[in-house]
Design an enzyme around this catalytic site. Sequence first.
Site, PDB file in Angstrom:
ATOM      1  N   ASP A 215      65.362 117.457  60.388  1.00  0.00           N
ATOM      2  CA  ASP A 215      66.222 117.865  61.111  1.00  0.00           C
ATOM      3  C   ASP A 215      66.436 119.498  60.478  1.00  0.00           C
ATOM      4  O   ASP A 215      67.389 120.474  59.783  1.00  0.00           O
ATOM      5  CB  ASP A 215      67.438 117.084  59.987  1.00  0.00           C
TER       6      ASP A 215
ATOM      7  N   ASP B 143      65.956 120.991  57.204  1.00  0.00           N
ATOM      8  CA  ASP B 143      66.962 121.225  56.356  1.00  0.00           C
ATOM      9  C   ASP B 143      65.974 120.994  54.690  1.00  0.00           C
ATOM     10  O   ASP B 143      66.642 121.848  53.548  1.00  0.00           O
ATOM     11  CB  ASP B 143      68.522 120.905  55.896  1.00  0.00           C
TER      12      ASP B 143
ATOM     13  N   SER C  99      66.811 112.264  58.862  1.00  0.00           N
ATOM     14  CA  SER C  99      65.937 113.331  57.958  1.00  0.00           C
ATOM     15  C   SER C  99      64.487 113.167  58.257  1.00  0.00           C
ATOM     16  O   SER C  99      64.025 113.193  59.355  1.00  0.00           O
ATOM     17  CB  SER C  99      66.580 113.599  56.542  1.00  0.00           C
TER      18      SER C  99
ATOM     19  N   ASP D 171      60.965 119.312  57.864  1.00  0.00           N
ATOM     20  CA  ASP D 171      61.210 117.563  58.135  1.00  0.00           C
ATOM     21  C   ASP D 171      61.755 117.743  59.178  1.00  0.00           C
ATOM     22  O   ASP D 171      62.769 118.511  60.113  1.00  0.00           O
ATOM     23  CB  ASP D 171      61.965 117.307  56.182  1.00  0.00           C
TER      24      ASP D 171
END
Length: 492
Positions: A258, A260, A114, A256
């Site tokens: 990834d 999500d 993340s 961010d």
Amino acid sequence: MPRTVSIAAIMADSGVAFGTSGARGLVTAMTDEVCFAYVCGFLQHMGDIGQFNPGRAVAIAGDLRPSTPRILAACAAAIRHMGGQVAYCGFVPSPAVAAYGFAQGIPSLMVTGSHIPDDRNGIKFNRADGEVLKPDELAMRAQTVTLPDLFDAAGMLVQPEGCGPLIDVATPYAARYVDFFSADALRGLKLGIYEHSAVGRDVLARIVEALGAEVLRLGRSEKFIPVDTEAVRAEDQALAHDWTRDLGLDAILSTDGDSDRPLLADETGAWIRGDVLGILCAQALQIEAVATPVSCNSAVELSGAFAAVRRTRIGSPFVIEAMNTLLADIGSVCGYEANGGFLLGTPVRSEGSTLAALPTRDAVLPMLSVLAAARRQAMTLGALQAQLPARYTFSERLQDYPTDQSQTLLARLQDGTLEDVLTRTSAMFGQLVGNATAFDTTDGLRITFDGGDIIHLRPSGNAPELRCYTESRTPERAASLAGAVLEMIRTS
């Protein structure tokens, strides 16, 4: 020789443990063997609940960290060892691979750390019907797995096989939004895409362009940048102000690592807080009930826009559990977090189009919904946000602060009776905020003071950090209060 090990023992030995977003740890600790074992434990649990059996596919994808391809290969090897088929989705947003898994009725996983620095990584697991929840996490910890003789002395695969042919999940993920919003939903807007090293940077630009906006792609980096949507770096704040001023942008969109969690800046280059973005998105979609962590802005209740608001611990598993309880009584349900990740618990309809539920963190929906709503009302994002009650949140973190030290601090503050806690917290923070009047221990320690300020302290679930969330009457006050609280703790 094959050997049998428990997942709990591997967690203890490696330091790669489960938090609210799956397994995370230092890249050096996430050996192929450790990652292989975790995937085997996950699939054994999926088999126990009837969501995996030999021959069934498992979808995998990853972010753009340097360590991700290696870990993906280890995950693929574990799937094959368990008799599964690898559905390799490449380097795509976490919600894209999750949506594919849900649609196919198969488990999925995302290799990602993340927003944390790239000396760390992680694996996020999804059931065939939704995110892994806390009972699943406990069951995975309890698994015992048999590891084959495939690893060298350092725990690395002797002969990694790769992941196999690529499945395109980015196209249906983009179509999800292009088909729901009208073709001119963003027409006339000049929007920047802050790309940095976000895995969803290309698909985000594709979606925004398809909805009619003029797109300027900014700040692309081939080196991983740890963009945290809850604690935006000073350099990213400066970039957004400069870009909006110099390029005449209506907004800037980003995510961010990834992709999500959203990051949306208004026409002045001010990044909108994730918990405010969540409120605005829920309003734009005409959602009836909201589940959101205790750390999020109290404007959600003060707005009077929702039939029900359910407060939870921090983390998408808790938000999903609360959404599931709301589903029994409410027609439309969503959840959102302070990081901006938006979870759609029920389908929503607009102008004859239906958007299917996606009960996992997503960055695209909140940004598109709020931009489209502002355009419909001929408003700037700043004006749209100004319609909410004047409550402002801020979050900051004390990095390299050991978790046990955070826990000791909170235990000391919470020790004793109600009056003891109020007296102790008033003594500690009174010079900043006055007297404590109430506190909440749903997740960490959230203290309300007589002037209306709120201080919320919580150890991070996935890094050696102490998080501080504050709420006040102005954004400046919330930001300065967070800094002052952490400085007080750091020097005490």
